[in-house]
Design an enzyme around this catalytic site. Structure first.
Site, PDB file in Angstrom:
ATOM      1  N   TYR A   1       1.195  -1.508   0.233  1.00  0.00           N
ATOM      2  CA  TYR A   1       0.255   0.197   0.162  1.00  0.00           C
ATOM      3  C   TYR A   1       0.703   1.215  -0.158  1.00  0.00           C
ATOM      4  O   TYR A   1       0.789   1.691  -0.935  1.00  0.00           O
ATOM      5  CB  TYR A   1      -0.704   0.194   1.028  1.00  0.00           C
ATOM      6  CG  TYR A   1      -1.997   0.810   1.550  1.00  0.00           C
ATOM      7  CD1 TYR A   1      -3.050   0.962   0.006  1.00  0.00           C
ATOM      8  CD2 TYR A   1      -1.387   2.061   2.552  1.00  0.00           C
ATOM      9  CE1 TYR A   1      -3.848   2.005   0.425  1.00  0.00           C
ATOM     10  CE2 TYR A   1      -2.554   3.308   2.292  1.00  0.00           C
ATOM     11  CZ  TYR A   1      -3.897   3.019   1.344  1.00  0.00           C
ATOM     12  OH  TYR A   1      -4.795   4.552   1.747  1.00  0.00           O
TER      13      TYR A   1
ATOM     14  N   PHE B   1     -13.810  -0.341  17.329  1.00  0.00           N
ATOM     15  CA  PHE B   1     -13.905   0.436  18.240  1.00  0.00           C
ATOM     16  C   PHE B   1     -16.244   0.466  18.906  1.00  0.00           C
ATOM     17  O   PHE B   1     -16.726   0.384  18.937  1.00  0.00           O
ATOM     18  CB  PHE B   1     -13.302   1.406  18.964  1.00  0.00           C
ATOM     19  CG  PHE B   1     -12.553   1.533  19.244  1.00  0.00           C
ATOM     20  CD1 PHE B   1     -11.334   0.516  19.109  1.00  0.00           C
ATOM     21  CD2 PHE B   1     -11.569   2.787  19.136  1.00  0.00           C
ATOM     22  CE1 PHE B   1     -10.292   0.656  20.088  1.00  0.00           C
ATOM     23  CE2 PHE B   1      -9.922   2.337  19.783  1.00  0.00           C
ATOM     24  CZ  PHE B   1      -9.450   1.318  20.498  1.00  0.00           C
TER      25      PHE B   1
HETATM   26  N1  LIG Z   1     -10.488   6.270   4.497  1.00  0.00           N
HETATM   27  C1  LIG Z   1      -8.869   6.680   4.645  1.00  0.00           C
HETATM   28  O1  LIG Z   1      -9.178   6.886   5.991  1.00  0.00           O
HETATM   29  C2  LIG Z   1      -8.218   6.892   3.744  1.00  0.00           C
HETATM   30  C3  LIG Z   1      -6.750   7.902   4.269  1.00  0.00           C
HETATM   31  C4  LIG Z   1      -6.386   7.230   3.458  1.00  0.00           C
HETATM   32  C5  LIG Z   1      -5.635   7.344   2.194  1.00  0.00           C
HETATM   33  N2  LIG Z   1      -7.085   6.723   1.505  1.00  0.00           N
HETATM   34  C6  LIG Z   1      -7.755   6.825   0.018  1.00  0.00           C
HETATM   35  O2  LIG Z   1      -8.838   6.534  -0.559  1.00  0.00           O
HETATM   36  C7  LIG Z   1      -9.268   6.161  -1.694  1.00  0.00           C
HETATM   37  C8  LIG Z   1     -10.159   6.083  -0.684  1.00  0.00           C
HETATM   38  O3  LIG Z   1     -10.080   4.788   0.296  1.00  0.00           O
HETATM   39  P1  LIG Z   1     -11.862   4.216   1.434  1.00  0.00           P
HETATM   40  O4  LIG Z   1     -11.290   4.497   2.487  1.00  0.00           O
HETATM   41  O5  LIG Z   1     -12.580   4.995   0.875  1.00  0.00           O
HETATM   42  O6  LIG Z   1     -11.790   2.802   0.485  1.00  0.00           O
HETATM   43  P2  LIG Z   1     -12.678   1.374   0.074  1.00  0.00           P
HETATM   44  O7  LIG Z   1     -12.278   0.278  -0.019  1.00  0.00           O
HETATM   45  O8  LIG Z   1     -14.114   1.474   0.885  1.00  0.00           O
HETATM   46  O9  LIG Z   1     -12.723   1.887  -1.181  1.00  0.00           O
HETATM   47  C9  LIG Z   1     -12.268   1.631  -2.380  1.00  0.00           C
HETATM   48  C10 LIG Z   1     -12.829   1.437  -3.197  1.00  0.00           C
HETATM   49  O10 LIG Z   1     -11.639   1.804  -4.512  1.00  0.00           O
HETATM   50  C11 LIG Z   1     -12.693   0.124  -5.326  1.00  0.00           C
HETATM   51  N3  LIG Z   1     -11.489  -0.304  -5.785  1.00  0.00           N
HETATM   52  C12 LIG Z   1     -10.252  -0.935  -5.716  1.00  0.00           C
HETATM   53  N4  LIG Z   1      -9.794  -1.274  -6.197  1.00  0.00           N
HETATM   54  C13 LIG Z   1     -10.338  -1.537  -7.171  1.00  0.00           C
HETATM   55  C14 LIG Z   1      -9.945  -1.626  -8.515  1.00  0.00           C
HETATM   56  N5  LIG Z   1      -8.769  -2.292  -9.525  1.00  0.00           N
HETATM   57  N6  LIG Z   1     -10.217  -0.833  -9.554  1.00  0.00           N
HETATM   58  C15 LIG Z   1     -11.494  -0.779  -9.537  1.00  0.00           C
HETATM   59  N7  LIG Z   1     -12.292  -0.082  -8.240  1.00  0.00           N
HETATM   60  C16 LIG Z   1     -11.505  -0.698  -7.532  1.00  0.00           C
HETATM   61  C17 LIG Z   1     -13.415  -0.523  -4.000  1.00  0.00           C
HETATM   62  O11 LIG Z   1     -13.957  -1.832  -4.849  1.00  0.00           O
HETATM   63  C18 LIG Z   1     -13.983   0.369  -3.248  1.00  0.00           C
HETATM   64  O12 LIG Z   1     -15.061   0.878  -4.169  1.00  0.00           O
HETATM   65  C19 LIG Z   1      -8.105   4.993  -1.482  1.00  0.00           C
HETATM   66  O13 LIG Z   1      -7.007   5.151  -2.851  1.00  0.00           O
HETATM   67  C20 LIG Z   1      -7.952   4.889   0.137  1.00  0.00           C
HETATM   68  O14 LIG Z   1      -6.003   4.666  -0.571  1.00  0.00           O
HETATM   69  C21 LIG Z   1      -8.423   6.679   2.171  1.00  0.00           C
END
Ligand SMILES: NC(=O)c1ccc[n+]([C@@H]2O[C@H](COP(=O)([O-])OP(=O)(O)OC[C@H]3O[C@@H](n4cnc5c(N)ncnc54)[C@H](O)[C@@H]3O)[C@@H](O)[C@H]2O)c1
Length: 367
Positions: A149, A195
């Site tokens: 990641y 939690f």
């Molecule tokens: N939630 C957080 O706290 C957080 C923090 C830092 C970064 N991010 C980044 O934000 C983005 C969204 O995070 P999130 O929390 O909504 O995660 P999430 O897992 O809920 O959403 C990710 C989405 O991407 C889709 N996905 C995964 N691989 C894929 C692929 N190969 N092709 C098409 N779709 C694909 C999944 O099905 C899902 O709907 C991510 O890139 C994550 O790295 C999130």
């Protein structure tokens, strides 16, 4: 909305936690939104309410394969975000970050779209300076369990900057810090969802280490506001921008806040810290404040209240009655569930875990 302001917007990962909230906001604003997702961690439930909107479209597609669509803006969010998900298929995680970035940047280049990358505070690794400014290069293990990641996201940032320098693609990079809110996955192993689900089902709340390690938590509405501001900012804003809430809170404190928000009487139990777990992470958001006039507005107590309400409703919909919640509308726990809760507390004690009664802070954490 005036036709001149109406954009064709692609959101990859649009059925996920953040992506679905982003789609909500863009659809409400009157843009034509194309949500692309392979449903690896996302869910149709998150966007089901949007399917009847004429300016929303859903496409099942994996971003590791090329895509050709005519759009004006691309938000590249596709990537599993929680360790349990991204570590279950680490090769696919790196592919999604790296091949996904190449495919979306290639599309942005061809159709001259502006593209925003959902990067992460994980690019800072276990940081040696606090709070983290965008100029900090990070302290990242390239061969650890989190590397698929962390390094995938770092490589994606490299690609974004190189497409910008080499091909003049208009790029934006948001370094997102821990975000929480409705539609988080209940079983994603992250601290807030852990939690809350533990508290609502009467299980002990699991704190790793001594609970003094801190995190900062941003409520989802604030984060989405920051992403849209970054995308819409005029001028060259290709350099990364931290988006997160700078209010630090210890794990133990958040456990206690969750107990307060749910009304749960679950105990807190301490477990050994997993490898590669950063001790502290906190954004310096001066750049976002200056460039975007952005700062979080929802405090942790309010954000937790809204998130707890979502999880409690979800449990009711699934037929699992929350064991406890500060909501007069919530049915009281059944005798069987209450007994289960007492059994779980006993199991935690027997397993040799340190059990902290709600409201009591261990000496190591005080002060
Ligand atoms: N939630 C957080 O706290 C957080 C923090 C830092 C970064 N991010 C980044 O934000 C983005 C969204 O995070 P999130 O929390 O909504 O995660 P999430 O897992 O809920 O959403 C990710 C989405 O991407 C889709 N996905 C995964 N691989 C894929 C692929 N190969 N092709 C098409 N779709 C694909 C999944 O099905 C899902 O709907 C991510 O890139 C994550 O790295 C999130």
């Amino acid at each position: 909305m005036k036709e001149a302001h109406r954009r064709r917007v692609l959101v990859t990962g649009g059925a996920g936690f953040l992506g679905s909230h982003l789609c909500d906001r863009l659809v409400q604003a009157g843009h034509d939104v194309l949500c692309v997702d392979n449903f690896y961690t996302g869910s149709k439930d998150n966007i089901a309410h949007l399917l009847r909107e004429p300016n929303f479209e859903l496409m099942r597609h994996d971003v590791t394969f090329p895509l050709y669509v005519e759009v004006d803006q691309i938000y590249n969010l596709a990537c599993p975000a929680s360790p349990v998900h991204y570590q279950s298929d680490p090769v696919q995680t790196t592919k999604t970050s790296v091949h996904g970035a190449i495919n979306m940047l290639g599309l942005a280049k061809r159709v001259k779209a502006r593209i925003l990358q959902a990067s992460t505070s994980e690019v800072y690794g276990d940081p040696a300076c606090h709070p983290q400014q965008e100029s900090y290069w990070g302290h990242v293990n390239p061969i650890g369990l989190r590397s698929c990641y962390d390094e995938g996201k770092r490589c994606a940032e490299t690609l974004f900057m190189d497409y910008h320098r080499q091909h003049r693609v208009d790029v934006r990079i948001a370094r997102i810090f821990n975000t929480y809110g409705p539609r988080m996955h209940p079983a994603d192993g992250r601290v807030v969802s852990n939690f809350i689900t533990q508290a609502l089902s009467g299980q002990p709340l699991t704190v790793y280490g001594d609970g003094s390690q801190t995190r900062s938590f941003c409520y989802v509405d604030d984060l989405i506001d920051g992403l849209i501001r970054l995308m819409e900012a005029e001028g060259d804003h290709s350099m990364p921008v931290n988006l997160g809430n700078p209010c630090e809170v210890s794990m133990l404190d958040i456990a206690r806040k969750v107990l307060a928000a749910t009304g749960s009487r679950s105990p807190i139990v301490m477990r050994p810290l997993p490898s590669d777990d950063p001790r502290q992470r906190c954004p310096d958001i001066a750049r976002a404040a200056e460039l975007l006039q952005w700062a979080p507005t929802v405090d942790l107590d309010e954000g937790l209240r809204r998130t707890v309400a979502y999880f409690a409703q979800r449990m009711r919909d699934e037929g699992t009655v929350p064991a406890a919640v500060n909501d007069a509308a919530t049915p009281a726990p059944t005798a069987a569930k209450a007994a289960g809760s007492r059994r779980n507390s006993a199991v935690a004690s027997q397993a040799g875990a340190v059990v902290v009664p709600a409201g009591v802070v261990p000496a190591a954490v005080r002060g």
